[in-house]
Design a protein around this motif. Structure first.
Motif, PDB file in Angstrom:
ATOM      1  N   SER A 136      45.003  44.437  38.308  1.00 33.32           N
ATOM      2  CA  SER A 136      44.761  45.089  39.593  1.00 33.32           C
ATOM      3  C   SER A 136      45.635  46.304  39.862  1.00 33.32           C
ATOM      4  N   SER A 137      46.325  46.805  38.877  1.00 37.42           N
ATOM      5  CA  SER A 137      47.277  47.893  39.118  1.00 37.42           C
ATOM      6  C   SER A 137      46.628  49.177  39.612  1.00 37.42           C
ATOM      7  N   ASP A 138      45.364  49.409  39.303  1.00 29.48           N
ATOM      8  CA  ASP A 138      44.716  50.647  39.740  1.00 29.48           C
ATOM      9  C   ASP A 138      43.854  50.471  40.983  1.00 29.48           C
ATOM     10  N   CYS A 139      43.890  49.295  41.603  1.00 27.33           N
ATOM     11  CA  CYS A 139      43.081  49.037  42.797  1.00 27.33           C
ATOM     12  C   CYS A 139      43.736  49.651  44.033  1.00 27.33           C
ATOM     13  N   ALA A 140      42.907  50.246  44.883  1.00 22.77           N
ATOM     14  CA  ALA A 140      43.418  50.933  46.069  1.00 22.77           C
ATOM     15  C   ALA A 140      43.334  50.089  47.341  1.00 22.77           C
ATOM     16  N   SER A 141      42.689  48.931  47.279  1.00 27.05           N
ATOM     17  CA  SER A 141      42.545  48.106  48.477  1.00 27.05           C
ATOM     18  C   SER A 141      42.430  46.639  48.076  1.00 27.05           C
ATOM     19  N   LEU A 142      42.583  45.774  49.080  1.00 28.56           N
ATOM     20  CA  LEU A 142      42.402  44.350  48.822  1.00 28.56           C
ATOM     21  C   LEU A 142      40.963  44.054  48.425  1.00 28.56           C
ATOM     22  N   ALA A 143      40.010  44.754  49.009  1.00 27.94           N
ATOM     23  CA  ALA A 143      38.607  44.558  48.641  1.00 27.94           C
ATOM     24  C   ALA A 143      38.380  44.926  47.178  1.00 27.94           C
ATOM     25  N   ALA A 144      39.009  46.002  46.717  1.00 28.40           N
ATOM     26  CA  ALA A 144      38.885  46.399  45.312  1.00 28.40           C
ATOM     27  C   ALA A 144      39.524  45.348  44.404  1.00 28.40           C
ATOM     28  N   MET A 145      40.663  44.800  44.835  1.00 26.87           N
ATOM     29  CA  MET A 145      41.307  43.744  44.051  1.00 26.87           C
ATOM     30  C   MET A 145      40.398  42.523  43.972  1.00 26.87           C
TER      31      MET A 145
END
Length: 78
Positions: free
Chosen positions: A12-21
């Motif tokens: 998840s290092s490149d995710c910008a939001s909790l939804a993206a995670m």
């Protein structure tokens, strides 16, 4: 403000939001379920968890790199 540090970085290092995670984890979970249904197994070893499959062709079809030592990867021919 209260907070905690998220230490998982590989998935998840490149995710910008909790939804993206959440989407990333759902994608990973779907892949793991498909792999399990196709015969992949999880084995615990002293150096960590190994994902294995008894058929090298299926393993390679997923694009995985075999981390087994080169000596163990050899097929002996008569």
């Amino acid at each position: 403000m209260a907070y905690f540090t998220w230490k998982e970085t590989g998935l998840s290092s490149d995710c910008a939001s909790l939804a993206a995670m959440a989407a990333r984890f759902e994608e990973a979970a779907a892949l793991m379920r498909r792999m399990a249904s196709e015969g992949f197994q999880l084995e615990r070893h002293s150096d960590g968890q190994h994902i294995t499959h008894p058929d090298p062709n299926v393993f390679e079809a997923y694009g995985f790199i075999n981390e087994e030592s080169p000596v163990r990867q050899l097929t002996l021919l008569n």
